[in-house]
Design a protein around this motif. Sequence first.
Motif, mmCIF file in Angstrom:
data_model
loop_
_atom_site.group_PDB
_atom_site.id
_atom_site.type_symbol
_atom_site.label_atom_id
_atom_site.label_comp_id
_atom_site.label_asym_id
_atom_site.label_seq_id
_atom_site.Cartn_x
_atom_site.Cartn_y
_atom_site.Cartn_z
ATOM 1 N N GLN A 1 45.998 39.061 -6.154
ATOM 2 C CA GLN A 1 44.520 38.780 -5.725
ATOM 3 C C GLN A 1 43.835 38.232 -7.061
ATOM 4 O O GLN A 1 43.984 39.108 -8.024
ATOM 5 C CB GLN A 1 44.115 39.967 -5.034
ATOM 6 C CG GLN A 1 44.850 40.162 -3.882
ATOM 7 C CD GLN A 1 44.282 41.418 -3.196
ATOM 8 O OE1 GLN A 1 43.334 42.131 -3.836
ATOM 9 N NE2 GLN A 1 44.705 42.086 -1.875
ATOM 10 N N GLY A 2 43.603 37.048 -7.013
ATOM 11 C CA GLY A 2 42.807 36.805 -7.925
ATOM 12 C C GLY A 2 41.291 37.131 -8.042
ATOM 13 O O GLY A 2 40.469 36.636 -7.000
ATOM 14 N N ASP B 1 48.241 34.782 -4.419
ATOM 15 C CA ASP B 1 48.361 34.839 -3.119
ATOM 16 C C ASP B 1 46.865 34.820 -2.338
ATOM 17 O O ASP B 1 46.882 34.134 -1.229
ATOM 18 C CB ASP B 1 49.019 36.147 -2.569
ATOM 19 C CG ASP B 1 50.596 36.164 -3.326
ATOM 20 O OD1 ASP B 1 51.024 35.227 -3.034
ATOM 21 O OD2 ASP B 1 50.700 37.095 -3.901
ATOM 22 N N ALA B 2 45.875 35.323 -2.990
ATOM 23 C CA ALA B 2 44.456 35.557 -2.551
ATOM 24 C C ALA B 2 43.539 35.485 -3.462
ATOM 25 O O ALA B 2 43.827 35.827 -4.692
ATOM 26 C CB ALA B 2 44.420 36.824 -1.545
ATOM 27 N N VAL B 3 42.238 35.001 -3.026
ATOM 28 C CA VAL B 3 41.442 34.981 -3.915
ATOM 29 C C VAL B 3 40.127 36.037 -3.158
ATOM 30 O O VAL B 3 39.833 35.951 -2.134
ATOM 31 C CB VAL B 3 40.494 33.590 -4.128
ATOM 32 C CG1 VAL B 3 41.405 32.449 -4.955
ATOM 33 C CG2 VAL B 3 40.235 32.959 -2.976
ATOM 34 N N GLU B 4 39.918 36.958 -4.119
ATOM 35 C CA GLU B 4 38.741 37.762 -4.118
ATOM 36 C C GLU B 4 37.618 37.094 -4.115
ATOM 37 O O GLU B 4 37.328 36.497 -4.959
ATOM 38 C CB GLU B 4 39.064 39.004 -4.693
ATOM 39 C CG GLU B 4 38.032 40.384 -4.106
ATOM 40 C CD GLU B 4 36.696 40.560 -5.077
ATOM 41 O OE1 GLU B 4 35.899 41.275 -4.531
ATOM 42 O OE2 GLU B 4 36.515 39.563 -5.871
ATOM 43 N N LEU B 5 36.337 37.713 -3.030
ATOM 44 C CA LEU B 5 35.131 36.961 -3.636
ATOM 45 C C LEU B 5 34.028 37.835 -3.066
ATOM 46 O O LEU B 5 34.287 38.704 -2.097
ATOM 47 C CB LEU B 5 35.055 35.500 -3.101
ATOM 48 C CG LEU B 5 35.353 35.247 -1.652
ATOM 49 C CD1 LEU B 5 33.980 35.676 -0.525
ATOM 50 C CD2 LEU B 5 35.671 33.631 -1.507
ATOM 51 N N ASP B 6 33.036 37.557 -3.314
ATOM 52 C CA ASP B 6 31.783 38.670 -2.881
ATOM 53 C C ASP B 6 30.573 37.738 -1.988
ATOM 54 O O ASP B 6 30.368 36.572 -2.352
ATOM 55 C CB ASP B 6 30.987 39.201 -4.105
ATOM 56 C CG ASP B 6 31.997 39.856 -4.881
ATOM 57 O OD1 ASP B 6 32.398 40.743 -4.714
ATOM 58 O OD2 ASP B 6 32.160 39.319 -6.250
#
Length: 295
Positions: free
Chosen positions: A6-7, A32-37
């Motif tokens: 996860q980025g 595989d995934a981008v983490e965001l807020d």
Amino acid sequence: MRFELQGHRGARGLFPENTVEGFVAAEALGVDAVELDVAVTADGVAVVFHDVALHGDIVRGPGGAWLAGQGPLLRSLTLAELLRYDVGRLRPGSRYAAGFPQQVARDGASVPPLQAVFAATRAVRIDAELKTLADHPEATVSPAEMAEKVLAVAAACGALGRLDVRSFDWRGVRHARAKHPGLPVTFLTDAQTVAKAAVWWDGPTPADHGGSVPRAVAAEGAGVCWAPAHRDLSEAQVQEARSLGLRVVPWTVNDPADMARLIGWGVDGICTDRPDLARQVMVRAGLLPAPADRG
Ligand code: G3P
Ligand code: CA
């Protein structure tokens, strides 16, 4: 299930955090995934920014001047007002910038609507963190409202299958899952929210589960993911969580030695500001083929 990379905020160590530019670049790196807020603006638009208020080390005003300290709450600005700010560079000389010396600036980047992130990325999963504060409910919309906004954006983009919803404030995660049974969800913890679990988890505390955080997470439902702060995590907790059927993906792991240790403990993935370094560790651990081996 294979190990998941996860980025964090895209790839904060390399590109400006929580920007479309960063998310696109992170996807190109092979996460595989981008983490965001997530935040919600005054006119009800789900946007992507870490803090509940504009951050003085990240944000420049319409005239190019750095904000003097903390800026306005996201919830007090319309999308049109928000888009006038630049978030493409960290304030030179700041402690925050010193933490990410390899971050490449993208001047002109703005706070993106969540919809723009779905539109700009192709296949990567979107790990949307609902940034509601259980101990400061006035700072944002309610957890349920934020969860509804995120679900609506993903649905409008035809991308519910690319969404995972996460939060330290477990109310929003529960709401999202109740609306969409089977939606992948992640329960976040750190030492502060565990210590105030009655507030952040809205009811249960570790004491209700024999002092076990993994058991408290597992009680939220089958197939959920637990994302603890990696510094709080022990190998015994990883084993306990996995025996309970939880996936375990700690954050935010930036030191290759920590990455290798956690992989050795059997975590299911990591969330990192440096997916480039993580991929090198994954190759050494046999989780990815070496670049030369790829066809
Ligand atoms: O999603 C995990 C991680 O992002 C939580 O910490 O402060 O970076 O949002 P923070
Ligand atoms: Ca986050």
